[in-house]
Design a protein around this motif. Structure first.
Motif, PDB file in Angstrom:
ATOM      1  N   VAL A 227       0.847  -1.254   0.021  1.00 16.40           N
ATOM      2  CA  VAL A 227      -0.065  -0.021   0.214  1.00 16.40           C
ATOM      3  C   VAL A 227       0.672   1.293  -0.008  1.00 16.40           C
ATOM      4  O   VAL A 227       1.588   1.493   0.986  1.00 16.40           O
ATOM      5  N   TYR A 228       0.678   2.065  -1.199  1.00 19.94           N
ATOM      6  CA  TYR A 228       1.699   3.358  -1.107  1.00 19.94           C
ATOM      7  C   TYR A 228       0.722   4.609  -1.406  1.00 19.94           C
ATOM      8  O   TYR A 228       1.278   5.914  -1.300  1.00 19.94           O
ATOM      9  N   GLY A 229      -0.704   4.480  -1.032  1.00 19.80           N
ATOM     10  CA  GLY A 229      -1.445   5.567  -1.067  1.00 19.80           C
ATOM     11  C   GLY A 229      -3.131   5.294  -0.575  1.00 19.80           C
ATOM     12  O   GLY A 229      -3.351   4.029  -0.573  1.00 19.80           O
ATOM     13  N   ALA A 230      -3.645   6.106  -0.772  1.00 23.52           N
ATOM     14  CA  ALA A 230      -5.235   6.034  -0.491  1.00 23.52           C
ATOM     15  C   ALA A 230      -5.907   6.934  -1.172  1.00 23.52           C
ATOM     16  O   ALA A 230      -6.776   7.692  -0.623  1.00 23.52           O
ATOM     17  N   ALA A 231      -5.673   6.871  -2.549  1.00 24.98           N
ATOM     18  CA  ALA A 231      -6.350   7.914  -3.492  1.00 24.98           C
ATOM     19  C   ALA A 231      -7.812   8.014  -3.640  1.00 24.98           C
ATOM     20  O   ALA A 231      -8.495   8.791  -3.896  1.00 24.98           O
ATOM     21  N   GLY A 232      -8.524   6.728  -3.171  1.00 23.32           N
ATOM     22  CA  GLY A 232      -9.803   6.663  -3.255  1.00 23.32           C
ATOM     23  C   GLY A 232     -10.338   7.245  -1.994  1.00 23.32           C
ATOM     24  O   GLY A 232     -11.750   7.526  -2.015  1.00 23.32           O
ATOM     25  N   GLY A 233      -9.756   7.633  -1.003  1.00 16.32           N
ATOM     26  CA  GLY A 233     -10.243   8.441   0.110  1.00 16.32           C
ATOM     27  C   GLY A 233     -11.222   7.498   1.175  1.00 16.32           C
ATOM     28  O   GLY A 233     -11.358   8.039   2.069  1.00 16.32           O
ATOM     29  N   ASP A 234     -11.344   6.203   0.933  1.00 16.81           N
ATOM     30  CA  ASP A 234     -11.902   5.342   1.764  1.00 16.81           C
ATOM     31  C   ASP A 234     -10.846   4.615   2.660  1.00 16.81           C
ATOM     32  O   ASP A 234      -9.956   3.756   2.281  1.00 16.81           O
ATOM     33  N   LEU A 235     -10.650   5.107   3.867  1.00 16.63           N
ATOM     34  CA  LEU A 235      -9.658   4.354   4.826  1.00 16.63           C
ATOM     35  C   LEU A 235     -10.333   3.269   5.776  1.00 16.63           C
ATOM     36  O   LEU A 235      -9.798   3.082   6.972  1.00 16.63           O
ATOM     37  N   SER A 236     -11.465   2.737   5.492  1.00 23.28           N
ATOM     38  CA  SER A 236     -12.020   1.724   6.445  1.00 23.28           C
ATOM     39  C   SER A 236     -11.676   0.441   6.159  1.00 23.28           C
ATOM     40  O   SER A 236     -12.046  -0.112   7.438  1.00 23.28           O
ATOM     41  N   ALA A 237     -10.761  -0.065   5.363  1.00 26.39           N
ATOM     42  CA  ALA A 237     -10.354  -1.185   5.230  1.00 26.39           C
ATOM     43  C   ALA A 237      -9.503  -1.490   6.442  1.00 26.39           C
ATOM     44  O   ALA A 237      -8.897  -0.927   7.138  1.00 26.39           O
ATOM     45  N   ARG A 238      -9.832  -2.816   6.992  1.00 23.46           N
ATOM     46  CA  ARG A 238      -9.010  -3.317   8.144  1.00 23.46           C
ATOM     47  C   ARG A 238      -8.185  -4.647   7.799  1.00 23.46           C
ATOM     48  O   ARG A 238      -8.888  -5.391   6.897  1.00 23.46           O
ATOM     49  N   VAL A 239      -7.341  -4.981   8.496  1.00 21.10           N
ATOM     50  CA  VAL A 239      -6.607  -6.264   8.366  1.00 21.10           C
ATOM     51  C   VAL A 239      -6.526  -7.335   9.602  1.00 21.10           C
ATOM     52  O   VAL A 239      -6.403  -6.702  10.693  1.00 21.10           O
ATOM     53  N   ASP A 240      -7.066  -8.500   9.241  1.00 20.57           N
ATOM     54  CA  ASP A 240      -7.134  -9.470  10.465  1.00 20.57           C
ATOM     55  C   ASP A 240      -5.515 -10.019  10.484  1.00 20.57           C
ATOM     56  O   ASP A 240      -5.633 -10.739   9.698  1.00 20.57           O
ATOM     57  N   PRO A 241      -4.745  -9.809  11.382  1.00 20.88           N
ATOM     58  CA  PRO A 241      -3.422 -10.265  11.514  1.00 20.88           C
ATOM     59  C   PRO A 241      -3.360 -11.646  11.307  1.00 20.88           C
ATOM     60  O   PRO A 241      -2.652 -12.467  10.708  1.00 20.88           O
ATOM     61  N   VAL A 242      -4.419 -12.566  12.162  1.00 15.98           N
ATOM     62  CA  VAL A 242      -4.370 -13.930  12.083  1.00 15.98           C
ATOM     63  C   VAL A 242      -4.698 -14.542  10.586  1.00 15.98           C
ATOM     64  O   VAL A 242      -4.068 -15.463  10.285  1.00 15.98           O
TER      65      VAL A 242
END
Length: 312
Positions: A227-242
């Motif tokens: 991930v090198y940017g967030a041009a879409g403006g949606d910062l809602s994505a989350r990562v499940d580390p497991v």
């Protein structure tokens, strides 16, 4: 001198031309007449104080400059005083000589976007020959160069996304095997089909949001999303580390500021490829200094391709 000076946070309307004092070079700095300044998505975020690093008012936006020093040298480099101006200061150590026959827009396309594309592919992304690669926003500054570099460096199958028919046609011209509508109702299914129902070994994501979520679900074993940017403006994505454990998958971040010592060599290599005709940067538009608000509007409105420049 005339410059864009931001005195309050907001949208493109805060980009106002003002008369400001000319910068005075200190030790290790060189003053240049700005021939052209690069426009980046990061600058649209800085005007809203939404960038990775905080912004202090007032300031002159921009960091990428092609300019002419008093001794006649034409230089490409980063400005410490702001690039949206008639004159700017460059760090003498990192400023690279630029031949007169290289268009300013081409050179500026390589400084941030080109270096980002190269380093994301080879450093953070560790792309290997034969891999299946997904590049989001393939008609943009980074994406358009990343497609060409991935093809040159041996990617087996390249898929890229674009928001319009025109952009998807451009993506295919640049060397992608498949172009996918970034607004597809079921983006995950569309990306899976475009890969021939294979999974992706490497994903370059400068968009974030739904694009990131769909990409993460389609990673191969030992696959990487950078991930090198967030041009879409949606910062809602989350990562499940497991969820990353099964398949040994990786999510990495990339910020060019953390790789500045690698930029000169990367840009030098890319300039060589341009000279050979093996790499074609896209210059998507040139704007006068007073038209900086329109440049930001066009960029955030996803109406552009390739590199945008200001010509004060």
């Amino acid at each position: 001198m005339r410059a864009i000076q931001v005195t309050e946070f907001g949208g493109p309307e805060v980009l106002v031309v003002r008369d400001v004092p000319e910068p005075v070079p200190g030790p290790g700095q060189v003053l240049v007449e700005v021939e052209a300044a690069g426009v980046n998505f990061a600058e649209t975020m800085q005007t809203r104080d939404a960038y990775v690093s905080r912004t202090t008012l007032p300031y002159i936006p921009g960091s990428e400059v092609v300019g002419r020093a008093a001794d006649g040298r034409r230089l490409l480099g980063f400005s410490s005083t702001g690039a949206y101006a008639e004159r700017a200061l460059l760090d003498e150590r990192s400023a690279a000589p630029l031949p007169d026959d290289v268009p300013a827009g081409v050179a500026l396309a390589l400084l941030v976007q080109g270096a980002t594309a190269a380093l994301v592919l080879r450093d953070s992304g560790r792309m290997a020959a034969g891999e299946t690669v997904l590049i989001h926003a393939g008609a943009g500054g980074v994406g358009s160069l990343a497609i060409q570099l991935a093809r040159r460096w041996g990617a087996g199958h390249i898929v890229s996304t674009g928001s319009t028919v025109q952009k998807r046609a451009r993506i295919l011209e640049l060397g992608a095997d498949e172009a996918v509508d970034s607004a597809a109702p079921d983006l995950e299914a569309a990306l899976k089909a475009a890969a021939g129902n294979r999974r992706y070994d490497l994903v370059l994501d400068g968009v974030a949001g739904p694009a990131f979520t769909a990409s993460l679900k389609l990673l191969n074993r030992r696959g990487r999303v950078v991930v090198y940017g967030a041009a879409g403006g949606d910062l809602s994505a989350r990562v499940d580390p497991v969820a990353l454990i099964g398949g040994s998958r990786t999510v990495a971040g990339f910020w060019l500021v953390d790789h500045l010592d690698e930029v000169p060599a990367a840009v030098g290599e890319l300039l060589g490829l341009v000279a050979e005709g093996a790499l074609t940067p896209i210059v998507g538009g040139s704007y006068a200094l007073e038209d900086a608000p329109r440049a930001h509007e066009d960029l955030t409105g996803r109406r552009t391709e390739g590199k945008l420049v200001l010509t004060p």
